[in-house]
Design a protein around this motif. Structure first.
Motif, PDB file in Angstrom:
ATOM      1  N   ALA A   1       0.574  -1.292   9.826  1.00  7.08           N
ATOM      2  CA  ALA A   1       1.983  -1.522  10.108  1.00  7.08           C
ATOM      3  C   ALA A   1       2.334  -3.003   9.957  1.00  7.08           C
ATOM      4  O   ALA A   1       3.373  -3.357   9.381  1.00  7.08           O
ATOM      5  N   VAL A   2       1.460  -3.870  10.474  1.00 10.34           N
ATOM      6  CA  VAL A   2       1.687  -5.316  10.329  1.00 10.34           C
ATOM      7  C   VAL A   2       1.676  -5.707   8.854  1.00 10.34           C
ATOM      8  O   VAL A   2       2.487  -6.530   8.398  1.00 10.34           O
ATOM      9  N   ALA A   3       0.748  -5.126   8.096  1.00  8.87           N
ATOM     10  CA  ALA A   3       0.652  -5.434   6.667  1.00  8.87           C
ATOM     11  C   ALA A   3       1.918  -5.018   5.925  1.00  8.87           C
ATOM     12  O   ALA A   3       2.443  -5.773   5.092  1.00  8.87           O
ATOM     13  N   GLU A   4       2.410  -3.808   6.212  1.00  4.88           N
ATOM     14  CA  GLU A   4       3.650  -3.347   5.567  1.00  4.88           C
ATOM     15  C   GLU A   4       4.814  -4.264   5.932  1.00  4.88           C
ATOM     16  O   GLU A   4       5.653  -4.590   5.081  1.00  4.88           O
ATOM     17  N   ALA A   5       4.864  -4.684   7.199  1.00  8.43           N
ATOM     18  CA  ALA A   5       5.917  -5.608   7.607  1.00  8.43           C
ATOM     19  C   ALA A   5       5.794  -6.936   6.877  1.00  8.43           C
ATOM     20  O   ALA A   5       6.806  -7.546   6.482  1.00  8.43           O
ATOM     21  N   GLY A   6       4.543  -7.402   6.684  1.00  6.86           N
ATOM     22  CA  GLY A   6       4.343  -8.642   5.943  1.00  6.86           C
ATOM     23  C   GLY A   6       4.839  -8.543   4.517  1.00  6.86           C
ATOM     24  O   GLY A   6       5.442  -9.485   3.981  1.00  6.86           O
TER      25      GLY A   6
ATOM     26  N   ALA B   1       5.214 -16.040  -0.915  1.00  7.98           N
ATOM     27  CA  ALA B   1       3.920 -15.668  -1.478  1.00  7.98           C
ATOM     28  C   ALA B   1       2.865 -15.575  -0.380  1.00  7.98           C
ATOM     29  O   ALA B   1       1.997 -14.694  -0.407  1.00  7.98           O
ATOM     30  N   GLY B   2       2.927 -16.469   0.610  1.00  9.68           N
ATOM     31  CA  GLY B   2       1.956 -16.438   1.691  1.00  9.68           C
ATOM     32  C   GLY B   2       1.997 -15.130   2.460  1.00  9.68           C
ATOM     33  O   GLY B   2       0.956 -14.555   2.794  1.00  9.68           O
ATOM     34  N   ALA B   3       3.219 -14.654   2.743  1.00 11.63           N
ATOM     35  CA  ALA B   3       3.347 -13.375   3.450  1.00 11.63           C
ATOM     36  C   ALA B   3       2.815 -12.234   2.602  1.00 11.63           C
ATOM     37  O   ALA B   3       2.230 -11.274   3.126  1.00 11.63           O
ATOM     38  N   ALA B   4       2.983 -12.322   1.285  1.00  6.95           N
ATOM     39  CA  ALA B   4       2.486 -11.266   0.397  1.00  6.95           C
ATOM     40  C   ALA B   4       0.965 -11.202   0.422  1.00  6.95           C
ATOM     41  O   ALA B   4       0.376 -10.127   0.598  1.00  6.95           O
ATOM     42  N   TYR B   5       0.307 -12.347   0.251  1.00  9.36           N
ATOM     43  CA  TYR B   5      -1.157 -12.352   0.234  1.00  9.36           C
ATOM     44  C   TYR B   5      -1.716 -11.954   1.600  1.00  9.36           C
ATOM     45  O   TYR B   5      -2.701 -11.207   1.685  1.00  9.36           O
ATOM     46  N   ALA B   6      -1.094 -12.469   2.676  1.00 12.94           N
ATOM     47  CA  ALA B   6      -1.564 -12.114   4.016  1.00 12.94           C
ATOM     48  C   ALA B   6      -1.385 -10.623   4.272  1.00 12.94           C
ATOM     49  O   ALA B   6      -2.275  -9.959   4.820  1.00 12.94           O
ATOM     50  N   GLY B   7      -0.239 -10.087   3.866  1.00 12.23           N
ATOM     51  CA  GLY B   7       0.009  -8.666   4.063  1.00 12.23           C
ATOM     52  C   GLY B   7      -1.000  -7.811   3.316  1.00 12.23           C
ATOM     53  O   GLY B   7      -1.515  -6.823   3.857  1.00 12.23           O
ATOM     54  N   MET B   8      -1.316  -8.174   2.088  1.00  9.09           N
ATOM     55  CA  MET B   8      -2.281  -7.394   1.314  1.00  9.09           C
ATOM     56  C   MET B   8      -3.678  -7.484   1.933  1.00  9.09           C
ATOM     57  O   MET B   8      -4.421  -6.490   1.984  1.00  9.09           O
ATOM     58  N   ALA B   9      -4.082  -8.678   2.407  1.00 12.73           N
ATOM     59  CA  ALA B   9      -5.400  -8.827   3.022  1.00 12.73           C
ATOM     60  C   ALA B   9      -5.503  -8.019   4.310  1.00 12.73           C
ATOM     61  O   ALA B   9      -6.515  -7.341   4.557  1.00 12.73           O
ATOM     62  N   ILE B  10      -4.468  -8.064   5.135  1.00  9.94           N
ATOM     63  CA  ILE B  10      -4.477  -7.286   6.378  1.00  9.94           C
ATOM     64  C   ILE B  10      -4.486  -5.794   6.062  1.00  9.94           C
ATOM     65  O   ILE B  10      -5.160  -5.006   6.738  1.00  9.94           O
ATOM     66  N   PHE B  11      -3.761  -5.401   5.022  1.00 12.73           N
ATOM     67  CA  PHE B  11      -3.757  -4.003   4.622  1.00 12.73           C
ATOM     68  C   PHE B  11      -5.160  -3.548   4.223  1.00 12.73           C
ATOM     69  O   PHE B  11      -5.602  -2.462   4.599  1.00 12.73           O
ATOM     70  N   GLY B  12      -5.864  -4.372   3.445  1.00 13.31           N
ATOM     71  CA  GLY B  12      -7.213  -4.008   3.038  1.00 13.31           C
ATOM     72  C   GLY B  12      -8.132  -3.816   4.228  1.00 13.31           C
ATOM     73  O   GLY B  12      -8.884  -2.836   4.295  1.00 13.31           O
ATOM     74  N   ALA B  13      -8.069  -4.729   5.194  1.00  7.04           N
ATOM     75  CA  ALA B  13      -8.905  -4.606   6.383  1.00  7.04           C
ATOM     76  C   ALA B  13      -8.541  -3.363   7.176  1.00  7.04           C
ATOM     77  O   ALA B  13      -9.417  -2.604   7.620  1.00  7.04           O
ATOM     78  N   GLY B  14      -7.229  -3.134   7.370  1.00  5.93           N
ATOM     79  CA  GLY B  14      -6.792  -1.980   8.149  1.00  5.93           C
ATOM     80  C   GLY B  14      -7.140  -0.662   7.484  1.00  5.93           C
ATOM     81  O   GLY B  14      -7.591   0.278   8.151  1.00  5.93           O
ATOM     82  N   TYR B  15      -6.972  -0.580   6.156  1.00  2.00           N
ATOM     83  CA  TYR B  15      -7.212   0.684   5.469  1.00  2.00           C
ATOM     84  C   TYR B  15      -8.699   1.023   5.424  1.00  2.00           C
ATOM     85  O   TYR B  15      -9.090   2.173   5.649  1.00  2.00           O
TER      86      TYR B  15
ATOM     87  N   VAL C   1       9.881  -1.448   5.976  1.00  2.12           N
ATOM     88  CA  VAL C   1      10.059  -1.149   7.395  1.00  2.12           C
ATOM     89  C   VAL C   1       9.752   0.324   7.665  1.00  2.12           C
ATOM     90  O   VAL C   1       9.094   0.672   8.662  1.00  2.12           O
ATOM     91  N   LEU C   2      10.225   1.199   6.786  1.00  5.24           N
ATOM     92  CA  LEU C   2       9.936   2.627   6.949  1.00  5.24           C
ATOM     93  C   LEU C   2       8.437   2.898   6.867  1.00  5.24           C
ATOM     94  O   LEU C   2       7.892   3.682   7.652  1.00  5.24           O
ATOM     95  N   ALA C   3       7.778   2.251   5.910  1.00  2.00           N
ATOM     96  CA  ALA C   3       6.329   2.434   5.775  1.00  2.00           C
ATOM     97  C   ALA C   3       5.600   1.917   7.011  1.00  2.00           C
ATOM     98  O   ALA C   3       4.648   2.552   7.501  1.00  2.00           O
ATOM     99  N   ALA C   4       6.037   0.766   7.535  1.00  4.14           N
ATOM    100  CA  ALA C   4       5.422   0.235   8.752  1.00  4.14           C
ATOM    101  C   ALA C   4       5.614   1.196   9.918  1.00  4.14           C
ATOM    102  O   ALA C   4       4.702   1.406  10.730  1.00  4.14           O
ATOM    103  N   GLY C   5       6.804   1.801  10.005  1.00  8.26           N
ATOM    104  CA  GLY C   5       7.061   2.768  11.065  1.00  8.26           C
ATOM    105  C   GLY C   5       6.164   3.985  10.958  1.00  8.26           C
ATOM    106  O   GLY C   5       5.657   4.498  11.971  1.00  8.26           O
ATOM    107  N   LEU C   6       5.919   4.463   9.727  1.00  7.39           N
ATOM    108  CA  LEU C   6       5.028   5.603   9.537  1.00  7.39           C
ATOM    109  C   LEU C   6       3.593   5.257   9.953  1.00  7.39           C
ATOM    110  O   LEU C   6       2.908   6.061  10.594  1.00  7.39           O
ATOM    111  N   CYS C   7       3.141   4.069   9.586  1.00 15.40           N
ATOM    112  CA  CYS C   7       1.791   3.662   9.968  1.00 15.40           C
ATOM    113  C   CYS C   7       1.657   3.564  11.486  1.00 15.40           C
ATOM    114  O   CYS C   7       0.655   4.008  12.065  1.00 15.40           O
ATOM    115  N   ALA C   8       2.677   2.970  12.131  1.00 19.64           N
ATOM    116  CA  ALA C   8       2.644   2.872  13.589  1.00 19.64           C
ATOM    117  C   ALA C   8       2.674   4.257  14.230  1.00 19.64           C
ATOM    118  O   ALA C   8       1.955   4.535  15.200  1.00 19.64           O
TER     119      ALA C   8
END
Length: 390
Positions: free
Chosen positions: A288-293, A303-317, A372-379
């Motif tokens: 959810a945090v990654a989708e929000a990022g 760009a920083g939010a994009a790379y951080a979001g993708m990295a957090i997504f990888g760890a979470g998934y 936001v919708l994707a983050a809500g689904l993950c949460a």
């Protein structure tokens, strides 16, 4: 004789684990998940395919589930056949994507390529069990499972270096073929695999628990899977279209995702500390945090939010996938493999539904709102794990 067997396992175990990791890297990180990575390039070089991108994402998630069902009935008896099926479908799919002239053939190629991972994971379990010494089995399986993150990083490197979509997918087809040979060749003539053993007596049937014990994790997997589909299928496309990351640097997004995914090896420690449901909530929360990022990146062009979001997504998934395996072992201890297949199919089902839904909504809804919708689904998928908790 016993000493010879142990020595043989010790000598070949590391090589088999590395070869299995490469097969997972090729079939998952490239043939299966590469479609989302190359979406920006596809849009620029083959704009006629963009309208079916959501359907293509759904096709590869659906075919993965189909292959997993077929593999469950095949690989325990013929694991070598499972390895060859994994490689054949992955190579065929990559070649198809490289040359597909029409949307229909593109979706068909993606469908075939998505089957590779569904065959590879189940086939490698009995192979690793036979080749690797029992004391090193858990470590070997961890090496194999890290292949998804490695493959995603590799796909990002290919995307950064290749001049065209066709050249990239031709190269990934070669990687899939080489990885298949590397995994199959060491076990091609082994007599200790299931297919080579004499059937002295019918094997005992696995002991399955009540289906209701899988209901909560399966429902949570469907919901969280639907949310994760936005990044897997459309993440790089949304980020590059917003200008947050230039299209020529799209490969770096996948590299960031893969590097984050390496943290998936900590899933066992997380579950020991927080419990199965708690670990699931933490991983779904990370998604959810990654989708929000990604939403922030799209909205403000960061760009920083994009790379951080993708990295957090990888760890979470990667953590999410690991929790599903542990959850299946907990509720179906007598048939953990079958339970894991059921939960992985539930996750892929959610991803297929999410890919179609987000694909239909992409031209109608602002990208930040989609995030936001994707983050809500993950949460919601994380909270669903708490249903029925005593």
């Amino acid at each position: 004789m016993v000493g010879t067997t142990v020595d043989r396992r010790g000598a070949s175990g590391l090589g088999a684990a590395v070869a299995g990791m490469l097969l997972i890297a090729a079939t998952y990180g490239m043939a299966r998940f590469g479609v989302g990575l190359f979406a920006p390039r596809i849009g620029a070089q083959r704009p006629e395919l963009m309208d079916v991108l959501g359907w293509a994402g759904a096709a590869q998630f659906t075919s993965y589930s189909l292959a997993a069902v077929l593999a469950a009935r095949l690989v325990d008896r013929r694991p070598r056949a499972g390895l060859l099926l994994a490689g054949t479908t992955a190579v065929t799919g990559c070649l198809g994507v490289a040359v597909a002239p029409t949307p229909a053939l593109f979706v068909l190629a993606v469908f075939i390529g998505g089957m590779g991972g569904g065959f590879a994971s189940p086939a490698l379990v009995p192979v690793i069990d036979a080749v690797v010494a029992p004391r090193a089995g858990a470590a070997a399986q961890s090496v194999v499972n890290s292949g998804t993150a490695v493959g995603v990083i590799g796909a990002g490197v290919v995307a950064s270096a290749a001049a065209s979509v066709g050249a990239a997918w031709l190269f990934m087809a070669l990687v899939c073929a080489a990885a298949t040979v590397a995994a199959w060749w060491p076990v091609r003539a082994r007599g200790d695999l299931p297919a080579a053993r004499p059937a002295a007596a019918p094997p005992a049937l696995p002991v399955r628990g009540p289906w209701r014990l899988l209901a909560v994790p399966a429902a949570a997997a469907v919901i969280a899977g639907a949310g994760s589909a936005l990044i897997w299928t459309f993440g790089p496309l949304l980020i590059t279209a917003s200008g947050a990351v230039p299209a020529e640097r799209v490969g770096r997004l996948w590299i960031a995702l893969g590097l984050g995914g390496v943290l998936g090896v900590l899933t066992g420690a997380l579950v020991r500390r927080a419990g199965t449901r708690g670990g699931w909530c933490w991983c779904a929360g990370a998604l959810a945090v990654a989708e929000a990022g990604v939403g922030v990146s799209v909205a403000v062009g960061s760009a920083g939010a994009a790379y951080a979001g993708m990295a957090i997504f990888g760890a979470g998934y990667m953590g999410l996938s690991g929790v599903l395996i542990l959850w299946a072992r907990q509720v179906w201890p007598g048939s953990a493999g079958a339970g894991t297949s059921v939960l992985f199919i539930a996750l892929a089902t959610g991803q297929a539904l999410g890919s179609v839904g987000f694909g239909l909504a992409r031209d109608l809804v602002d990208p930040a709102v989609l995030a936001v919708l994707a983050a809500g689904l993950c949460a919601a998928g994380g909270l669903a794990a708490l249903a029925g908790r005593r």
